[in-house]
Design a protein around this motif. Sequence first.
Motif, PDB file in Angstrom:
ATOM      1  N   PHE A   3      22.171  32.975  68.771  1.00  5.33           N
ATOM      2  CA  PHE A   3      22.611  34.374  68.816  1.00  5.33           C
ATOM      3  C   PHE A   3      21.522  35.292  69.375  1.00  5.33           C
ATOM      4  O   PHE A   3      20.404  35.319  68.889  1.00  5.33           O
ATOM      5  N   GLY A   4      21.863  36.034  70.420  1.00  2.00           N
ATOM      6  CA  GLY A   4      20.953  37.015  71.003  1.00  2.00           C
ATOM      7  C   GLY A   4      19.869  36.459  71.895  1.00  2.00           C
ATOM      8  O   GLY A   4      19.065  37.214  72.440  1.00  2.00           O
ATOM      9  N   ALA A   5      19.809  35.130  72.080  1.00  2.00           N
ATOM     10  CA  ALA A   5      18.731  34.527  72.881  1.00  2.00           C
ATOM     11  C   ALA A   5      18.996  34.738  74.370  1.00  2.00           C
ATOM     12  O   ALA A   5      20.117  34.526  74.836  1.00  2.00           O
ATOM     13  N   ASN A   6      17.961  35.144  75.096  1.00  2.00           N
ATOM     14  CA  ASN A   6      18.106  35.172  76.564  1.00  2.00           C
ATOM     15  C   ASN A   6      17.490  33.938  77.213  1.00  2.00           C
ATOM     16  O   ASN A   6      17.555  33.775  78.424  1.00  2.00           O
ATOM     17  N   LEU A   7      16.927  33.041  76.397  1.00  2.00           N
ATOM     18  CA  LEU A   7      16.504  31.719  76.856  1.00  2.00           C
ATOM     19  C   LEU A   7      16.998  30.699  75.843  1.00  2.00           C
ATOM     20  O   LEU A   7      16.595  30.721  74.679  1.00  2.00           O
ATOM     21  N   LEU A   8      17.890  29.817  76.285  1.00  2.00           N
ATOM     22  CA  LEU A   8      18.426  28.777  75.419  1.00  2.00           C
ATOM     23  C   LEU A   8      18.127  27.424  76.053  1.00  2.00           C
ATOM     24  O   LEU A   8      18.611  27.125  77.142  1.00  2.00           O
ATOM     25  N   VAL A   9      17.311  26.619  75.383  1.00  2.00           N
ATOM     26  CA  VAL A   9      16.972  25.283  75.858  1.00  2.00           C
ATOM     27  C   VAL A   9      17.694  24.272  74.977  1.00  2.00           C
ATOM     28  O   VAL A   9      17.486  24.238  73.760  1.00  2.00           O
ATOM     29  N   ILE A  10      18.547  23.468  75.596  1.00  2.72           N
ATOM     30  CA  ILE A  10      19.292  22.449  74.868  1.00  2.72           C
ATOM     31  C   ILE A  10      18.649  21.103  75.160  1.00  2.72           C
ATOM     32  O   ILE A  10      18.749  20.572  76.258  1.00  2.72           O
ATOM     33  N   GLY A  11      17.946  20.580  74.165  1.00  2.00           N
ATOM     34  CA  GLY A  11      17.210  19.336  74.356  1.00  2.00           C
ATOM     35  C   GLY A  11      17.966  18.106  73.929  1.00  2.00           C
ATOM     36  O   GLY A  11      17.639  17.001  74.342  1.00  2.00           O
ATOM     37  N   GLU A  12      18.970  18.296  73.079  1.00  3.05           N
ATOM     38  CA  GLU A  12      19.758  17.172  72.579  1.00  3.05           C
ATOM     39  C   GLU A  12      21.183  17.638  72.328  1.00  3.05           C
ATOM     40  O   GLU A  12      21.424  18.817  72.057  1.00  3.05           O
ATOM     41  N   ILE A  13      22.127  16.718  72.452  1.00  5.86           N
ATOM     42  CA  ILE A  13      23.501  16.962  72.017  1.00  5.86           C
ATOM     43  C   ILE A  13      23.809  15.913  70.961  1.00  5.86           C
ATOM     44  O   ILE A  13      24.187  14.796  71.265  1.00  5.86           O
ATOM     45  N   GLY A  14      23.617  16.281  69.715  1.00  4.57           N
ATOM     46  CA  GLY A  14      23.834  15.321  68.645  1.00  4.57           C
ATOM     47  C   GLY A  14      24.692  15.880  67.536  1.00  4.57           C
ATOM     48  O   GLY A  14      24.821  15.277  66.491  1.00  4.57           O
ATOM     49  N   TRP A  15      25.245  17.054  67.771  1.00  2.00           N
ATOM     50  CA  TRP A  15      26.021  17.709  66.727  1.00  2.00           C
ATOM     51  C   TRP A  15      27.412  17.982  67.257  1.00  2.00           C
ATOM     52  O   TRP A  15      27.588  18.414  68.396  1.00  2.00           O
ATOM     53  N   VAL A  16      28.426  17.722  66.459  1.00  2.00           N
ATOM     54  CA  VAL A  16      29.810  17.888  66.888  1.00  2.00           C
ATOM     55  C   VAL A  16      30.501  18.862  65.945  1.00  2.00           C
ATOM     56  O   VAL A  16      30.559  18.625  64.743  1.00  2.00           O
ATOM     57  N   PRO A  17      31.061  19.948  66.455  1.00  2.00           N
ATOM     58  CA  PRO A  17      30.945  20.373  67.845  1.00  2.00           C
ATOM     59  C   PRO A  17      29.673  21.195  68.066  1.00  2.00           C
ATOM     60  O   PRO A  17      29.125  21.731  67.106  1.00  2.00           O
ATOM     61  N   LEU A  18      29.204  21.264  69.302  1.00  7.16           N
ATOM     62  CA  LEU A  18      28.061  22.098  69.637  1.00  7.16           C
ATOM     63  C   LEU A  18      28.598  23.474  70.026  1.00  7.16           C
ATOM     64  O   LEU A  18      28.970  23.717  71.173  1.00  7.16           O
ATOM     65  N   ASP A  19      28.667  24.356  69.062  1.00  7.17           N
ATOM     66  CA  ASP A  19      29.229  25.696  69.267  1.00  7.17           C
ATOM     67  C   ASP A  19      28.099  26.710  69.157  1.00  7.17           C
ATOM     68  O   ASP A  19      27.568  26.945  68.076  1.00  7.17           O
ATOM     69  N   VAL A  20      27.734  27.312  70.288  1.00  8.88           N
ATOM     70  CA  VAL A  20      26.657  28.295  70.287  1.00  8.88           C
ATOM     71  C   VAL A  20      27.191  29.721  70.288  1.00  8.88           C
ATOM     72  O   VAL A  20      26.421  30.676  70.374  1.00  8.88           O
ATOM     73  N   GLY A  21      28.509  29.863  70.210  1.00  4.76           N
ATOM     74  CA  GLY A  21      29.080  31.196  70.179  1.00  4.76           C
ATOM     75  C   GLY A  21      29.011  31.879  71.528  1.00  4.76           C
ATOM     76  O   GLY A  21      29.002  31.241  72.580  1.00  4.76           O
ATOM     77  N   HIS A  22      28.933  33.207  71.490  1.00  7.13           N
ATOM     78  CA  HIS A  22      28.942  33.997  72.721  1.00  7.13           C
ATOM     79  C   HIS A  22      27.517  34.138  73.253  1.00  7.13           C
ATOM     80  O   HIS A  22      26.628  34.608  72.550  1.00  7.13           O
ATOM     81  N   LEU A  23      27.318  33.734  74.490  1.00  7.94           N
ATOM     82  CA  LEU A  23      25.988  33.816  75.094  1.00  7.94           C
ATOM     83  C   LEU A  23      25.673  35.256  75.500  1.00  7.94           C
ATOM     84  O   LEU A  23      26.547  35.995  75.945  1.00  7.94           O
ATOM     85  N   ARG A  24      24.418  35.591  75.386  1.00  9.63           N
ATOM     86  CA  ARG A  24      23.959  36.931  75.771  1.00  9.63           C
ATOM     87  C   ARG A  24      24.041  37.113  77.282  1.00  9.63           C
ATOM     88  O   ARG A  24      23.758  36.181  78.050  1.00  9.63           O
ATOM     89  N   ALA A  25      24.444  38.284  77.723  1.00  5.86           N
ATOM     90  CA  ALA A  25      24.495  38.574  79.154  1.00  5.86           C
ATOM     91  C   ALA A  25      23.120  38.369  79.773  1.00  5.86           C
ATOM     92  O   ALA A  25      22.108  38.823  79.230  1.00  5.86           O
ATOM     93  N   GLY A  26      23.082  37.685  80.915  1.00  4.83           N
ATOM     94  CA  GLY A  26      21.819  37.435  81.598  1.00  4.83           C
ATOM     95  C   GLY A  26      21.036  36.261  81.059  1.00  4.83           C
ATOM     96  O   GLY A  26      19.912  36.005  81.518  1.00  4.83           O
TER      97      GLY A  26
END
Length: 313
Positions: A155-178
């Motif tokens: 939430f609120g991050a303007n830099l999101l680094v996804i290093g792994e996909i190990g969680w189901v579901p991977l729901d990050v919600g609404h991404l910040r503009a930009g």
Amino acid sequence: MANAVLLLRHSDMVHALGQVDLLDVVARDMTGQLAPGRSGVSATTEVTTVNDPDNELTYQLPTPSLLMIRLAGLAGTAARHLLPPGAITAAVLGSGAVARLQLTVMAHYLPDVSQVAAHPSVVHIRHSADCDVRGSLYRAGSTLSLSDDPMRTAFGANLLVIGEIGWVPLDVGHLRAGALVANATRRDLPDALLAQVDRVCVDDLTLLEHNQHRTFVQRHLGCPPPGPDPTHQRTDGWYRRRPSWRATRHIDTDLCRILAERQRRTDFDDVLLLELLETATAGTHLATRLCRAAGGLGLGLGLGHRIDEPRNG
């Protein structure tokens, strides 16, 4: 006479990072500014071997560790060049060695990061044998929070680094503009996340052929590149007035070209996804630099000891 063999563990490589400007090596390697050198590098999925005739040494290091370091360097390089100036709120989705490396790169190379959130909370950073991540972030002026909720983390991050996909579901919600989203998993992201993306770039367009199993590559190869915009003639940025990813399914550019041509991102309202692709080698120049730095620090084990690969935890 045959070279002596020195085995490097994951912790040795992380300690050697303190003697190497990771982002500079990655950027110069991508733009062809590093000379080939005399070292010979060969790799399997398990072990990378570096023959260094100058020091009469042969190094062996775990390929997964080298790949982790390279991916962290690529994500950091992209953040340095593609984020707007000012304070950065960052989020890392990953655990164990993956999360620690991404967080360490942020602490050392991104001085504008003021807040960092990590998911899941069990990243084991307090008693890590690799590095003092929390201390590094604190000394850099950043605060770190841990969460079991990926949506709260992002939430609120303007830099999101996804290093792994190990969680189901991977729901990050609404991404910040930009926002800049760096996918270092080398796997497809959920459609719900991709639906929010306006632009896509990759680290190296020449790797597309090797990554045709990826869904976004298939979409790109099945879609012709967008033509010039007749309503706007300015060309001072690869990011200006392009049709959205959702409309074209076309990859705009790659990080190699952005760095080589010093291109500018000109629209900071759109969500940009950087896809880091699989490669046959994890970076020969980086491997050589890390080996020499580790050797100079007296790190490594003589022949006969087993290489320790990083464990997630």
